[in-house]
Write a protein that holds these residues in place. Sequence first.
Motif, PDB file in Angstrom:
ATOM      1  N   UNK A 248     -43.591 -30.291 -18.135  1.00  0.00           N
ATOM      2  CA  UNK A 248     -44.452 -29.118 -18.015  1.00  0.00           C
ATOM      3  C   UNK A 248     -44.811 -28.815 -16.561  1.00  0.00           C
ATOM      4  N   UNK A 249     -44.713 -29.818 -15.686  1.00  0.00           N
ATOM      5  CA  UNK A 249     -45.013 -29.617 -14.275  1.00  0.00           C
ATOM      6  C   UNK A 249     -46.475 -29.773 -13.912  1.00  0.00           C
ATOM      7  N   UNK A 250     -47.337 -30.069 -14.878  1.00  0.00           N
ATOM      8  CA  UNK A 250     -48.764 -30.221 -14.601  1.00  0.00           C
ATOM      9  C   UNK A 250     -49.269 -31.642 -14.808  1.00  0.00           C
ATOM     10  N   UNK A 251     -48.414 -32.541 -15.241  1.00  0.00           N
ATOM     11  CA  UNK A 251     -48.841 -33.918 -15.472  1.00  0.00           C
ATOM     12  C   UNK A 251     -48.984 -34.645 -14.142  1.00  0.00           C
ATOM     13  N   UNK A 252     -49.885 -35.628 -14.145  1.00  0.00           N
ATOM     14  CA  UNK A 252     -50.110 -36.466 -12.973  1.00  0.00           C
ATOM     15  C   UNK A 252     -49.945 -37.917 -13.384  1.00  0.00           C
ATOM     16  N   UNK A 253     -49.823 -38.750 -12.377  1.00  0.00           N
ATOM     17  CA  UNK A 253     -49.689 -40.172 -12.652  1.00  0.00           C
ATOM     18  C   UNK A 253     -50.972 -40.686 -13.297  1.00  0.00           C
ATOM     19  N   UNK A 254     -50.814 -41.581 -14.246  1.00  0.00           N
ATOM     20  CA  UNK A 254     -51.940 -42.193 -14.941  1.00  0.00           C
ATOM     21  C   UNK A 254     -51.913 -43.695 -14.686  1.00  0.00           C
ATOM     22  N   UNK A 255     -53.055 -44.377 -14.849  1.00  0.00           N
ATOM     23  CA  UNK A 255     -53.120 -45.794 -14.485  1.00  0.00           C
ATOM     24  C   UNK A 255     -52.271 -46.733 -15.345  1.00  0.00           C
ATOM     25  N   UNK A 256     -51.998 -46.387 -16.591  1.00  0.00           N
ATOM     26  CA  UNK A 256     -51.200 -47.277 -17.443  1.00  0.00           C
ATOM     27  C   UNK A 256     -49.981 -46.538 -17.982  1.00  0.00           C
ATOM     28  N   UNK A 257     -48.958 -47.306 -18.326  1.00  0.00           N
ATOM     29  CA  UNK A 257     -47.738 -46.717 -18.882  1.00  0.00           C
ATOM     30  C   UNK A 257     -48.036 -45.963 -20.176  1.00  0.00           C
ATOM     31  N   UNK A 258     -48.939 -46.514 -20.978  1.00  0.00           N
ATOM     32  CA  UNK A 258     -49.289 -45.898 -22.264  1.00  0.00           C
ATOM     33  C   UNK A 258     -49.861 -44.490 -22.097  1.00  0.00           C
TER      34      UNK A 258
ATOM     35  N   UNK B 135     -54.856 -41.684 -30.592  1.00  0.00           N
ATOM     36  CA  UNK B 135     -53.640 -41.076 -30.044  1.00  0.00           C
ATOM     37  C   UNK B 135     -53.858 -40.847 -28.561  1.00  0.00           C
ATOM     38  N   UNK B 136     -52.782 -40.856 -27.818  1.00  0.00           N
ATOM     39  CA  UNK B 136     -52.848 -40.617 -26.381  1.00  0.00           C
ATOM     40  C   UNK B 136     -52.751 -39.116 -26.136  1.00  0.00           C
ATOM     41  N   UNK B 137     -53.643 -38.617 -25.314  1.00  0.00           N
ATOM     42  CA  UNK B 137     -53.654 -37.202 -24.945  1.00  0.00           C
ATOM     43  C   UNK B 137     -52.737 -37.030 -23.739  1.00  0.00           C
ATOM     44  N   UNK B 138     -51.885 -35.993 -23.731  1.00  0.00           N
ATOM     45  CA  UNK B 138     -50.996 -35.782 -22.588  1.00  0.00           C
ATOM     46  C   UNK B 138     -51.772 -35.705 -21.273  1.00  0.00           C
ATOM     47  N   UNK B 139     -51.168 -36.241 -20.236  1.00  0.00           N
ATOM     48  CA  UNK B 139     -51.781 -36.304 -18.909  1.00  0.00           C
ATOM     49  C   UNK B 139     -52.250 -34.924 -18.438  1.00  0.00           C
ATOM     50  N   UNK B 140     -51.438 -33.906 -18.644  1.00  0.00           N
ATOM     51  CA  UNK B 140     -51.798 -32.558 -18.198  1.00  0.00           C
ATOM     52  C   UNK B 140     -53.091 -32.088 -18.856  1.00  0.00           C
TER      53      UNK B 140
END
Length: 114
Positions: free
Chosen positions: A2-12, A84-89
């Motif tokens: 999507x181009x709006x995600x950022x790095x997150x602290x864990x792989x999950x 559930x994991x929410x998308x980074x964006x």
Amino acid sequence: MCGNCRDMPTQRERVCCDREACLSHTADFDLLVLNERVLALARLMRRDILVFIEEEDLRRANRHQAYRQFILWTHGYLGAGDRRVIPSCCVWRIRETFPDPYGQHTGVVPGRVQ
């Protein structure tokens, strides 16, 4: 994607909405997840019907309710312990709208059901 995600602290937590037109920038996201009146109504329901104590910090209360709204909107009611994991964006759009004054965020808290 999507181009709006950022790095997150864990792989999950490194999840994307996988859409060309990012989910976090749709009118539905703005209305159902970020609208303060919708969040206030959802917090009222949580407090009055489910008998939960409301948080004193309004930004934190809105941020946490926005996470719950996103899950309800995209997955429906999950039940206790089902996370559930929410998308980074989407996480970052919620955090930008309702920031923590110290930039402290918990991230994904594992539930009983994975």
